[in-house]
Write a protein that holds these residues in place. Structure first.
Motif, PDB file in Angstrom:
ATOM      1  N   THR A  92       0.862  -1.180   0.000  1.00 16.55           N
ATOM      2  CA  THR A  92       0.000   0.000   0.000  1.00 16.55           C
ATOM      3  C   THR A  92       0.894   1.224   0.000  1.00 16.55           C
ATOM      4  O   THR A  92       1.796   1.349   0.837  1.00 16.55           O
ATOM      5  N   THR A  93       0.630   2.119  -0.939  1.00 14.31           N
ATOM      6  CA  THR A  93       1.399   3.355  -1.044  1.00 14.31           C
ATOM      7  C   THR A  93       0.435   4.524  -0.921  1.00 14.31           C
ATOM      8  O   THR A  93      -0.575   4.569  -1.630  1.00 14.31           O
ATOM      9  N   THR A  94       0.745   5.444  -0.018  1.00 17.51           N
ATOM     10  CA  THR A  94      -0.106   6.616   0.150  1.00 17.51           C
ATOM     11  C   THR A  94       0.732   7.881   0.051  1.00 17.51           C
ATOM     12  O   THR A  94       1.918   7.892   0.380  1.00 17.51           O
ATOM     13  N   SER A  95       0.093   8.925  -0.433  1.00 15.96           N
ATOM     14  CA  SER A  95       0.696  10.260  -0.438  1.00 15.96           C
ATOM     15  C   SER A  95      -0.399  11.229   0.002  1.00 15.96           C
ATOM     16  O   SER A  95      -1.494  10.797   0.373  1.00 15.96           O
ATOM     17  N   GLU A  96      -0.127  12.488  -0.074  1.00 14.65           N
ATOM     18  CA  GLU A  96      -1.135  13.477   0.329  1.00 14.65           C
ATOM     19  C   GLU A  96      -2.329  13.504  -0.617  1.00 14.65           C
ATOM     20  O   GLU A  96      -3.403  13.957  -0.248  1.00 14.65           O
ATOM     21  N   THR A  97      -2.125  12.992  -1.831  1.00 14.37           N
ATOM     22  CA  THR A  97      -3.191  13.085  -2.827  1.00 14.37           C
ATOM     23  C   THR A  97      -3.640  11.753  -3.410  1.00 14.37           C
ATOM     24  O   THR A  97      -4.561  11.720  -4.221  1.00 14.37           O
ATOM     25  N   SER A  98      -2.993  10.646  -3.025  1.00 12.11           N
ATOM     26  CA  SER A  98      -3.373   9.377  -3.657  1.00 12.11           C
ATOM     27  C   SER A  98      -3.115   8.179  -2.753  1.00 12.11           C
ATOM     28  O   SER A  98      -2.336   8.245  -1.803  1.00 12.11           O
ATOM     29  N   VAL A  99      -3.783   7.089  -3.115  1.00 12.25           N
ATOM     30  CA  VAL A  99      -3.627   5.803  -2.438  1.00 12.25           C
ATOM     31  C   VAL A  99      -3.532   4.742  -3.534  1.00 12.25           C
ATOM     32  O   VAL A  99      -4.296   4.770  -4.500  1.00 12.25           O
ATOM     33  N   GLU A 100      -2.586   3.808  -3.379  1.00 13.68           N
ATOM     34  CA  GLU A 100      -2.463   2.712  -4.333  1.00 13.68           C
ATOM     35  C   GLU A 100      -2.283   1.406  -3.577  1.00 13.68           C
ATOM     36  O   GLU A 100      -1.512   1.322  -2.632  1.00 13.68           O
ATOM     37  N   LEU A 101      -3.026   0.396  -4.006  1.00  7.90           N
ATOM     38  CA  LEU A 101      -2.924  -0.938  -3.428  1.00  7.90           C
ATOM     39  C   LEU A 101      -2.464  -1.887  -4.521  1.00  7.90           C
ATOM     40  O   LEU A 101      -3.122  -2.026  -5.553  1.00  7.90           O
ATOM     41  N   ASP A 102      -1.304  -2.507  -4.307  1.00  8.56           N
ATOM     42  CA  ASP A 102      -0.716  -3.416  -5.284  1.00  8.56           C
ATOM     43  C   ASP A 102      -0.639  -4.825  -4.729  1.00  8.56           C
ATOM     44  O   ASP A 102      -0.418  -5.029  -3.534  1.00  8.56           O
ATOM     45  N   ALA A 123      -7.385  13.748  -2.812  1.00  9.52           N
ATOM     46  CA  ALA A 123      -6.742  14.273  -1.603  1.00  9.52           C
ATOM     47  C   ALA A 123      -7.591  13.985  -0.367  1.00  9.52           C
ATOM     48  O   ALA A 123      -7.063  13.601   0.683  1.00  9.52           O
ATOM     49  N   GLN A 124      -8.907  14.135  -0.503  1.00  5.80           N
ATOM     50  CA  GLN A 124      -9.797  13.895   0.636  1.00  5.80           C
ATOM     51  C   GLN A 124      -9.730  12.435   1.091  1.00  5.80           C
ATOM     52  O   GLN A 124      -9.618  12.152   2.280  1.00  5.80           O
ATOM     53  N   PHE A 125      -9.778  11.486   0.157  1.00  3.89           N
ATOM     54  CA  PHE A 125      -9.722  10.072   0.503  1.00  3.89           C
ATOM     55  C   PHE A 125      -8.338   9.683   1.019  1.00  3.89           C
ATOM     56  O   PHE A 125      -8.211   8.906   1.961  1.00  3.89           O
ATOM     57  N   ALA A 126      -7.289  10.247   0.416  1.00  6.91           N
ATOM     58  CA  ALA A 126      -5.918   9.935   0.836  1.00  6.91           C
ATOM     59  C   ALA A 126      -5.677  10.352   2.284  1.00  6.91           C
ATOM     60  O   ALA A 126      -4.956   9.674   3.017  1.00  6.91           O
ATOM     61  N   GLN A 127      -6.286  11.431   2.711  1.00  7.78           N
ATOM     62  CA  GLN A 127      -6.121  11.883   4.094  1.00  7.78           C
ATOM     63  C   GLN A 127      -6.746  10.906   5.086  1.00  7.78           C
ATOM     64  O   GLN A 127      -6.305  10.780   6.212  1.00  7.78           O
ATOM     65  N   LYS A 128      -7.788  10.195   4.652  1.00  7.77           N
ATOM     66  CA  LYS A 128      -8.465   9.216   5.513  1.00  7.77           C
ATOM     67  C   LYS A 128      -7.804   7.836   5.465  1.00  7.77           C
ATOM     68  O   LYS A 128      -8.122   6.971   6.272  1.00  7.77           O
ATOM     69  N   ALA A 129      -6.920   7.613   4.506  1.00 11.96           N
ATOM     70  CA  ALA A 129      -6.404   6.268   4.220  1.00 11.96           C
ATOM     71  C   ALA A 129      -5.797   5.577   5.437  1.00 11.96           C
ATOM     72  O   ALA A 129      -6.025   4.394   5.658  1.00 11.96           O
TER      73      ALA A 129
END
Length: 160
Positions: free
Chosen positions: A30-40, A108-114
């Motif tokens: 799982t990779t997160t940043s301030e604006t995105s989330v990625e699940l590999d 960005a909103q979802f990434a902050q909750k990740a």
């Protein structure tokens, strides 16, 4: 007699070496940043992973699709957001060294909750080597567990 024992031993050594040479190892990233989330989902093993089943769970409940799982987590599509979802299920193959992005969410909103949501999300993937050895990879476990087969319980597929 000694020759027969040596041949049997050599056969066991060769079989063991073959198992290691084709051993898949499925892992989650799982990779997160301030604006995105990625699940590999990635195969960091030496051989192909033959996917027999996969399940996405939110709060312990199987989800019919990734989109349904995102809705369960409170994701709402908004202007400027971008979502890319991939499916994975029986019949899919992850080659050695291959990584598949199951979900990429640019919001960005979802990434902050990740970080707070991550504990609610679980992935399970049952897979086998080309020799028929099988494992269950769980996103909440450190390493895959050997299983006798992927038939029980059947996991189905992670749909988009």
């Amino acid at each position: 007699m000694l020759t027969a024992a040596a041949v049997i031993y050599q056969g066991k050594v060769l079989a063991s070496q073959l198992n290691v040479a084709v051993w898949p190892y499925v892992d989650f990233q799982t990779t997160t940043s301030e604006t995105s989330v990625e699940l590999d989902v990635q195969n960091v093993g030496a051989g192909p992973a033959l996917i027999r089943g996969a399940t996405l769970l939110i709060d312990g409940n199987p989800q019919p699709s990734l989109a349904a799982g995102l809705r369960e987590l409170g994701y709402r599509r908004a202007h400027g957001n971008d979502v890319t979802l991939s499916s994975m299920g029986p019949g899919d193959v992850l080659r050695a060294g291959e990584s598949v992005a199951i979900a990429r969410i640019r919001s960005a909103q979802f990434a902050q909750k990740a970080a707070t949501l991550q504990g609610r999300v679980r992935l399970r993937i049952c897979y086998c080597s080309i020799l028929g050895d099988c494992w269950l990879a769980r996103s909440d476990a450190e390493s895959p567990a050997a299983v006798t087969s992927c038939d029980s319980p059947p996991l189905g597929a992670i749909a988009q």
